[in-house]
Structure formats: C-alpha cells, structure tokens
Design an enzyme around this catalytic site. Structure first.
Site, PDB file in Angstrom:
ATOM      1  N   GLY A 179       0.845  -1.183   0.000  1.00 32.40           N
ATOM      2  CA  GLY A 179       0.000   0.000   0.000  1.00 32.40           C
ATOM      3  C   GLY A 179       0.877   1.228   0.000  1.00 32.40           C
ATOM      4  O   GLY A 179       2.077   1.160   0.305  1.00 32.40           O
ATOM      5  N   ASN A 180       0.298   2.360  -0.346  1.00 36.16           N
ATOM      6  CA  ASN A 180       1.043   3.614  -0.324  1.00 36.16           C
ATOM      7  C   ASN A 180       0.078   4.777  -0.319  1.00 36.16           C
ATOM      8  O   ASN A 180      -1.022   4.697  -0.860  1.00 36.16           O
ATOM      9  CB  ASN A 180       2.014   3.707  -1.516  1.00 36.16           C
ATOM     10  CG  ASN A 180       1.374   3.279  -2.817  1.00 36.16           C
ATOM     11  OD1 ASN A 180       0.505   3.973  -3.341  1.00 36.16           O
ATOM     12  ND2 ASN A 180       1.777   2.130  -3.345  1.00 36.16           N
ATOM     13  N   HIS A 219      -6.719  -6.208  -9.802  1.00 32.32           N
ATOM     14  CA  HIS A 219      -5.628  -5.556  -9.087  1.00 32.32           C
ATOM     15  C   HIS A 219      -6.083  -5.116  -7.694  1.00 32.32           C
ATOM     16  O   HIS A 219      -5.938  -5.873  -6.732  1.00 32.32           O
ATOM     17  CB  HIS A 219      -5.104  -4.399  -9.933  1.00 32.32           C
ATOM     18  CG  HIS A 219      -3.921  -3.699  -9.359  1.00 32.32           C
ATOM     19  ND1 HIS A 219      -3.001  -4.334  -8.571  1.00 32.32           N
ATOM     20  CD2 HIS A 219      -3.498  -2.398  -9.452  1.00 32.32           C
ATOM     21  CE1 HIS A 219      -2.065  -3.474  -8.207  1.00 32.32           C
ATOM     22  NE2 HIS A 219      -2.337  -2.310  -8.716  1.00 32.32           N
ATOM     23  N   SER A 256       9.573   3.201  -1.902  1.00 33.01           N
ATOM     24  CA  SER A 256       9.306   1.857  -2.411  1.00 33.01           C
ATOM     25  C   SER A 256       9.897   0.797  -1.489  1.00 33.01           C
ATOM     26  O   SER A 256      11.069   0.885  -1.095  1.00 33.01           O
ATOM     27  CB  SER A 256       9.962   1.746  -3.791  1.00 33.01           C
ATOM     28  OG  SER A 256       9.789   0.474  -4.326  1.00 33.01           O
ATOM     29  N   GLY A 257       9.068  -0.182  -1.108  1.00 32.41           N
ATOM     30  CA  GLY A 257       9.571  -1.385  -0.441  1.00 32.41           C
ATOM     31  C   GLY A 257      10.065  -1.224   0.970  1.00 32.41           C
ATOM     32  O   GLY A 257      10.713  -2.135   1.505  1.00 32.41           O
ATOM     33  N   ASP A 274     -23.353   7.484   2.492  1.00 33.65           N
ATOM     34  CA  ASP A 274     -22.863   8.593   3.315  1.00 33.65           C
ATOM     35  C   ASP A 274     -21.577   9.196   2.742  1.00 33.65           C
ATOM     36  O   ASP A 274     -21.253  10.350   3.026  1.00 33.65           O
ATOM     37  CB  ASP A 274     -22.566   8.111   4.739  1.00 33.65           C
ATOM     38  CG  ASP A 274     -23.813   8.066   5.615  1.00 33.65           C
ATOM     39  OD1 ASP A 274     -24.767   8.807   5.347  1.00 33.65           O
ATOM     40  OD2 ASP A 274     -23.813   7.283   6.588  1.00 33.65           O
ATOM     41  N   HIS A 305      -3.991  -3.098  -1.208  1.00 39.46           N
ATOM     42  CA  HIS A 305      -4.556  -4.384  -1.614  1.00 39.46           C
ATOM     43  C   HIS A 305      -5.485  -4.871  -0.499  1.00 39.46           C
ATOM     44  O   HIS A 305      -5.496  -6.047  -0.178  1.00 39.46           O
ATOM     45  CB  HIS A 305      -3.445  -5.411  -1.871  1.00 39.46           C
ATOM     46  CG  HIS A 305      -2.602  -5.135  -3.070  1.00 39.46           C
ATOM     47  ND1 HIS A 305      -2.076  -6.121  -3.860  1.00 39.46           N
ATOM     48  CD2 HIS A 305      -2.207  -3.964  -3.636  1.00 39.46           C
ATOM     49  CE1 HIS A 305      -1.369  -5.580  -4.841  1.00 39.46           C
ATOM     50  NE2 HIS A 305      -1.427  -4.270  -4.727  1.00 39.46           N
ATOM     51  N   HIS A 348      -3.389   3.852  -2.335  1.00 34.02           N
ATOM     52  CA  HIS A 348      -3.534   2.557  -3.014  1.00 34.02           C
ATOM     53  C   HIS A 348      -3.266   1.467  -1.996  1.00 34.02           C
ATOM     54  O   HIS A 348      -2.314   1.552  -1.225  1.00 34.02           O
ATOM     55  CB  HIS A 348      -2.542   2.429  -4.171  1.00 34.02           C
ATOM     56  CG  HIS A 348      -2.500   1.064  -4.764  1.00 34.02           C
ATOM     57  ND1 HIS A 348      -3.627   0.414  -5.220  1.00 34.02           N
ATOM     58  CD2 HIS A 348      -1.475   0.196  -4.963  1.00 34.02           C
ATOM     59  CE1 HIS A 348      -3.290  -0.778  -5.697  1.00 34.02           C
ATOM     60  NE2 HIS A 348      -1.990  -0.944  -5.541  1.00 34.02           N
ATOM     61  N   SER A 403       6.566   2.378  -6.564  1.00 34.98           N
ATOM     62  CA  SER A 403       6.485   2.093  -7.999  1.00 34.98           C
ATOM     63  C   SER A 403       5.126   2.479  -8.585  1.00 34.98           C
ATOM     64  O   SER A 403       4.974   2.544  -9.806  1.00 34.98           O
ATOM     65  CB  SER A 403       6.788   0.620  -8.272  1.00 34.98           C
ATOM     66  OG  SER A 403       6.023  -0.191  -7.445  1.00 34.98           O
ATOM     67  N   ASP A 404       4.137   2.756  -7.720  1.00 35.56           N
ATOM     68  CA  ASP A 404       2.841   3.237  -8.209  1.00 35.56           C
ATOM     69  C   ASP A 404       2.832   4.750  -8.417  1.00 35.56           C
ATOM     70  O   ASP A 404       1.772   5.320  -8.727  1.00 35.56           O
ATOM     71  CB  ASP A 404       1.732   2.861  -7.218  1.00 35.56           C
ATOM     72  CG  ASP A 404       1.546   1.360  -7.144  1.00 35.56           C
ATOM     73  OD1 ASP A 404       1.370   0.741  -8.210  1.00 35.56           O
ATOM     74  OD2 ASP A 404       1.575   0.801  -6.035  1.00 35.56           O
ATOM     75  N   TYR A 432     -25.089  16.696   8.611  1.00 40.66           N
ATOM     76  CA  TYR A 432     -24.930  15.401   9.254  1.00 40.66           C
ATOM     77  C   TYR A 432     -23.739  15.302  10.198  1.00 40.66           C
ATOM     78  O   TYR A 432     -22.713  15.922  10.026  1.00 40.66           O
ATOM     79  CB  TYR A 432     -24.758  14.344   8.171  1.00 40.66           C
ATOM     80  CG  TYR A 432     -24.530  12.951   8.668  1.00 40.66           C
ATOM     81  CD1 TYR A 432     -25.603  12.108   8.915  1.00 40.66           C
ATOM     82  CD2 TYR A 432     -23.245  12.479   8.880  1.00 40.66           C
ATOM     83  CE1 TYR A 432     -25.397  10.814   9.340  1.00 40.66           C
ATOM     84  CE2 TYR A 432     -23.032  11.186   9.323  1.00 40.66           C
ATOM     85  CZ  TYR A 432     -24.110  10.370   9.549  1.00 40.66           C
ATOM     86  OH  TYR A 432     -23.898   9.084   9.970  1.00 40.66           O
TER      87      TYR A 432
END
Lengths: 228, 228, 228, 228
Positions: free
Chosen positions: B27-28, B168, B44-45, B119, B96, B94, B74-75, B226
């Site tokens: 994720g990032n 993906h 990255s990583g 909502d 998963h 992003h 890398s995204d 709300y």
C-alpha cells in the site's frame, strides 16, 4: 552448532503466531545451511510461547539428528525431501493456516485472480493429490515430500514457492526461513481473496496472462524494478 | 522541503496498518502541495514499522524526484496522473485491502446497498477494465492512472472518491492524505458488507435512489447537516 | 476444598475469552476429581473479567452444591450427566463459539475434510437432535446430557470428544479441564475450515479413510509418534 | 446537569468501539432519565477516542437541546420517537455494525436459528421497510423513529429489543444505555451466526418453538432461573 541459523529459524517460527498462521503447535519452519548440508527445524510438540533458539533441532540430509533436546518436528522427512530436490531453497514452512487449508481440504488449486498473487507466485498454486494407502503406510511424511518433488520435476519451484497437499494443508519455501514465512503469509492472503472473489462472481476468470506476467516480472528476474 | 506535508503523509501511511488495510508493504499514500505542485509519497519497499517522516519522497508532476533517500513507490506514475487530472484532490491511497481487492479480482463494481456507502460515495463504486497488453507494455503504472482518469472524464470524482482496478485493487482519493485514507477505510467496510448482503439475499437490489440522495446530501454540499 | 482443581478450572475458564470462544458469559468449563467424585464448575452469570478461583462452585454427582458463593452454571445438570456416563473424562466445556454454533444451528454434523480434524477427532463430529417438548419441559439441561450420553452409548467418546446440540451449540470434553478447552479450540477451527471448504468446492468429499486413520493414530493410541 | 447519566452514556458509547461495533463515528448511544423526561446522547461527529463525559448532549423530549457544546447526534429525532413511544426503555443504540447492517442491506429479518438468539430476543428480528420519498423529504430521522414505533404498535418491544432499518442498519434498546449496548452485541453475534448457518445449510429452518420458549423464558419473566 549453527547458532546463527538456529536463531534465524527460531525467529521465523515465531513469525507464524504473529501473522496468525498457527493455532497451538500446528506449524513448523526450518532453514538449511547449504555449506554443511545441515538443516535446523522446530522441535516436535513444543508450544510457541515456550520456544527458545536453543530448542531448535539440527538434522543432516540423511535424517540423523545431530543436536537437540527434543525430537524434530514429525514433518521433518517432508522438509528433508524438499531440501534434497530443491537445491536453491534455504527455508521451508508448513502450517494449517485457515484459508490455505480450506482450499487444500476442498482439493483445489488456487487460480491467479489478481496482482497480489502474481506479485509473488506465477500461475495457479497447485494442489497435489492424496497419497495412496500404500504410500501412507510405507512412509507418510517422507512420501508427502516425494509427491511434492515429483509434481515439480518439470516445473519451476522458484516461481511457485507454495503447494497445497489435498485434505491436509500448505507448504511454502523460499531463499531462507524468513522468506519462506513471507510466502506463507502471501499464500494465506491470496487464498482468502481468491475464495471471496469466487463468491462475489462465480464466473470469475483468472487475471489476463499479460497482467500476471507484468506483475511477476516487475518484481523477479533481470528486469525487476518493483517496490510499493 | 515540505516538512509538514511529509509528516502528514507519513502519518497517513501509518494509518493503513492501523486500520488493517495492508499486509507487508502492499500500500502507499501520497499528498500534494498544490501551491508548489509537488507531491510527497511513500518510498518503495520500506516496511511500515521502519518508516520515518524523513523517508518520504518528494516528486514533481513531471515525475522527477526532488528529494528522498529511496525510490518513490512504484505506483508513483499512477498517483501523478490522478493529481494532474483531478485538480481538487489533495491525497491518494492505493492498497490491496482484502475486501475491496476481492471485488476488483471479481471484476465487479460495488452497488450501493446502503447508507454506509451513500454517506460517503454516490452511486456504484466503479471497476475499470484491464489494461491491454499494449498499454501494459508501454507504461503500466502510468496507464493505470490514464485509464482511471479517462473513466472519470465525464463523471464527478468528488462524489465518487474510489475506483477498483480489475484483477488488481483499489485506489481512493480525498481532500488530503488523511481524507484519502478515510475513504479507503470506508471502501473496505462497504465492500465487506456488500458481499455479505448479496450472500444473505442473492436478489438484493441497490438502495432506493431517494435514500442514497438523502444520505449523500445530508453530509455533502450546501445543505449538509450530518454527524452521528 | 479442592483448591488445586478450582484453580485449574478457573484457568481453563479464562482460556475461553483468550481463544475468542465466548462473548459475555456464554460458556462454562468444569473439571472433576474422580477420587472424591466431586466436580468444580463456573458460577452462573459472572463476567469473565471479574471471575476468581474462589468463585468456582463445588458440586457432587447427585447435583448438590457443596461449596460456593454463587449458583453453579445453569448447564450444570448437562455436565453432571456426562461425568456420570463418560467415566474416563476429567473436564467439560460448553460454549456458543461462532463457527461450531453456526453448524449446530444448521443442524449438521461436521464431516472430516482434513488432517486438522483427524489429528484430534475421529470421523464426523455429530449433531444430536432437538429435545422434544416433553423432554424440555421435564428437565431441559439434564435431558441435554441424557441425549448426548444416549447418542454415544455404542460409540467411542474418547476418539470423538465433541458434540453439537441442534439449534444450540457445542460441548467438548477431555482428560481434564484444559484438555477440554483445547478440544473446544480445535472444534472451532475445524468448523470454520469445513464451512469454507464446502463453499470453495460444493462437491467436496470427506478425506480418504486411510488419511484420517494415519493422522488420528499417529497421535493417539499405542503407536502414536506425532508432534509438530 | 444529569452528571451520572452523562457518565453512564459516555461509558456505554465507549463500549461500541471496544466490542468492534463501530468504525469512525458510525454509532451513537443515548440514555434517558424518566423522572425529568430528559435524555443524554452522543454529540455529532466527535471521534470516539476524543470523547469525554462532558461532551454528552442533554435533550428534552420536545427536541430542545438543554446542555452541550456540540450538536446532538443527527439521529437524535429517531431516539426521541422511540423514547416517547417505548415508555419502559432507558437506553438506545444505533450502529452500522457489519453483520447486522449486512442483513439490513439485504432487506431481511433475522430468523431465530438458535438459543443464542432466543436467550435475548423472542422470534425473528424484524427488518422494517424503506421510508417513502415523501417521508424522507418531510423529516427523515424523525420518520425513521415513527416507522419503528408503528411497526411495534401491536408487538412487544421488550421481548424484541432490536430492529433493522432496510438499507440502513440496526437500532437496539434496553433498560438503560449499557443494556442497549449489550443487546447490540447480541444482535451482531446472532446476525453473524444466522448468515453462516444459512450458508452451511440453505434449507435450515428456525429453531423449534418450544426450544425458543424455553431459552427466552428461562432468562426472562417470572420463572427465570438462567445464568451460565
């Protein structure tokens, strides 16, 4: 002997409960020192919260125990077969992790439905057949390893570092004990999402081959560049 | 440079494991400073428990790295396309995450079955098509962004701050990095409940339009009132 | 009296919330001292986080309370029937654990789909019928025990230390209170994986008999050698 | 004013995240003082980890805010209608808890499949219809309460302290704020097990009436004797 490897294998074993992959003692990790040809494995039946690095058992590839106060895991003969045949691996994990085991019990390989899978494992994760009664009676744990090795004899065990044993559970492997645990975690996540994705869309098809290729090869091989 | 933004983006990244949205480094989060046109993104990583604010990478909208000891996620090219096209957003996520990714793998958008969804997100959460082999080969991460932007070219990216990429996983966005994470959490909850609601009632239909309108517009727009 | 047993039964009760098997007070553990014929059980309606060893209630096998500040669990008459009939058990657990209870509500026994199950329980975990209205009206909790005992009258309660009561939930037993809790945890894991395995493959069949035999008998009986 | 009640309602609100019933601010608890006819409710849009007893809002049954630094929950008009009509209740809870909400989104009541359900709630947990567009436009939150009250006008709201609002989520109530939260936890467990039990056995029928009666009436009414 092999104090550093025992420490690594101990720490890798302790990652199993941390990642929720084991209940009680239902799992084991080993690691091998390729120079001496000796491997280190979790002892049999010791609770994770009582485990110490010194409890790890040292074995040779003929199955002799060279050091250790306990018996080695009863799955040791399976690990041994894999180490003998898969010369490039450095660690092995066996668990009964819940989602991977559910697929193993269902007797199905796990199709590659997405990039989470393709980032680590290339293609469908296989589920190997049951052993026959003769194979079980002769040498159950050894023949489990023999069956896995036979399945991979014309396949690449590096790009598919996992297998499901039908009605039993998963084995994963990797460059060392930690990497094998990493693959066990990936397998469990992939198994969970593959099941749910089939329930959300019973007609689902595997991810397109070019997408699988892109994700696998951007992380592995000569052209790798990936990291998130 | 951009120390405050780096701190915000770092904290937003750390919310991903807190909310159970990431395994390992899957994720990032990024955030943009619209005055300078620079954005900050996770390297990255790097493992989440080793991440520091100083590890964040500073990028410009031409894709040049201006500061950082690591490579950007890398995204990054995907984030960049979204920032260029969606001028009112300040942060992107992003992941998963398991339920949203299961829908993405299933290749289905998530219908609006209830007020939890309405909502925050107006209408069905879209699932965009696979990239073609040509698009993958040319510039996979960039073209992922181009595809999302193209999908939204005649739609409102403010009232639908989420998208699923087929086979993906999800991207979400928001007014800033924290808000984008908030939407990632909402998406995961909505994805989970939508799946279960279909399993409980396979004939289920989306919530009535007037109910969706009521919930969305009591929280958003000129007449919002709300808070629970 | 029986201070050591009260401590053991207290600790076994506290394992239920630790393993996620109970919500509120929905469970109870007992243990028996076979020399005196007395058993110790959780008091009725006391919250787990307020429980102390001294709160445990001492009962005889005629159902008389010999010691304790609280009433014994209202399931006490069920425990009593099991202790009278199953002379080799030392502990009993009742819970409403979520997966085992879902099978009980579904009115189905749990087929043996894999080695996790076969390692501990031999064959299908039975689901006994509902009590009749007459049996409920006469003595509900006692007759729950009578029904279980009747089901096992021509079966081996040692190799199958668990039962589901239809529309209610599970009971497990073991050599002592801790072992009975261990079996309750196994049952829950097995129930979860059996359900998911059927959803992954609706045509799934039980594990081959020779595999079930291998796993059960490598851990139990004269030829046991197992430990992971 | 009402310092003790504010403390109780605060503590009951804090039980929602403890029991995993809320994400972000998606829930609210209130409690009423029947002597003064005033009720206390969570403020609108305040994060749980920033909430204090002093943030609670005091309301009268005409909908006037008598004390509080924040606006009352936007669901306040629903609570108010329930307090006016259900004279024997002392607390109300609204959540978007994941399993109860999945049933609400599915538009189905929850059949009584087992004793966990029957121990607390007598019969099927109802799912009330959507409001019409006119009802939404006129007074959405108030009319949600009116609809619930109308459903129960010829039914017993004591033996059924829960309702699902179609495409929205659950409301529960009880003798006080804590008891209403207790019922919200029960509802969530029951909703989860009912769904799974239908997936394990699609032909499942509700528990026999005599079993439902036994469990409900051994805990409630003149002849109650239950506690586990």
């Amino acid at each position: 002997m092999l104090e550093q490897l025992k420490k690594e294998v101990y720490e890798a074993n302790m990652l199993l409960p941390k990642h929720g992959l084991v209940t009680f003692t239902w799992g084991n990790v080993s690691g091998i020192d390729r120079e001496t040809g000796l491997f280190v494995i979790k002892p049999s039946g010791v609770e994770y919260d009582k485990l110490t690095p010194g409890d790890m058992v040292v074995m040779d590839l003929e199955g002799n125990k060279l050091e250790g106060n306990y018996n080695p895991s009863s799955d040791t003969p399976t690990h041994l077969e894999l180490y003998k045949a898969f010369s490039d691996i450095g660690g092995i994990v066996h668990t009964h992790s819940e989602w991977a085991t559910s697929w193993a019990q269902a007797g199905r390989g796990i199709p590659c439905y997405g990039t989470t899978h393709a980032d680590y494992m290339y293609g469908e994760i296989p589920c190997v057949r049951n052993l026959t009664k003769a194979e079980i009676d002769e040498a159950y744990e050894k023949n489990t390893g023999v069956l896995i090795v036979d399945y991979f004899k014309d396949k690449d065990y590096i790009s598919m570092p996992a297998v499901l044993c039908k009605n039993h559970g998963p084995f994963t492997w990797g460059t060392d004990a930690h990497n094998a645990v990493h693959n066990a975690v990936v397998l469990e996540e992939v198994a969970k999402m593959a099941a749910r994705c089939e329930w959300i869309n019973p007609q689902v098809q595997p991810a397109p081959q070019e997408l699988q290729d892109k994700h696998y090869y951007r992380k592995h091989g000569a052209n790798a560049y990936y990291g998130q």
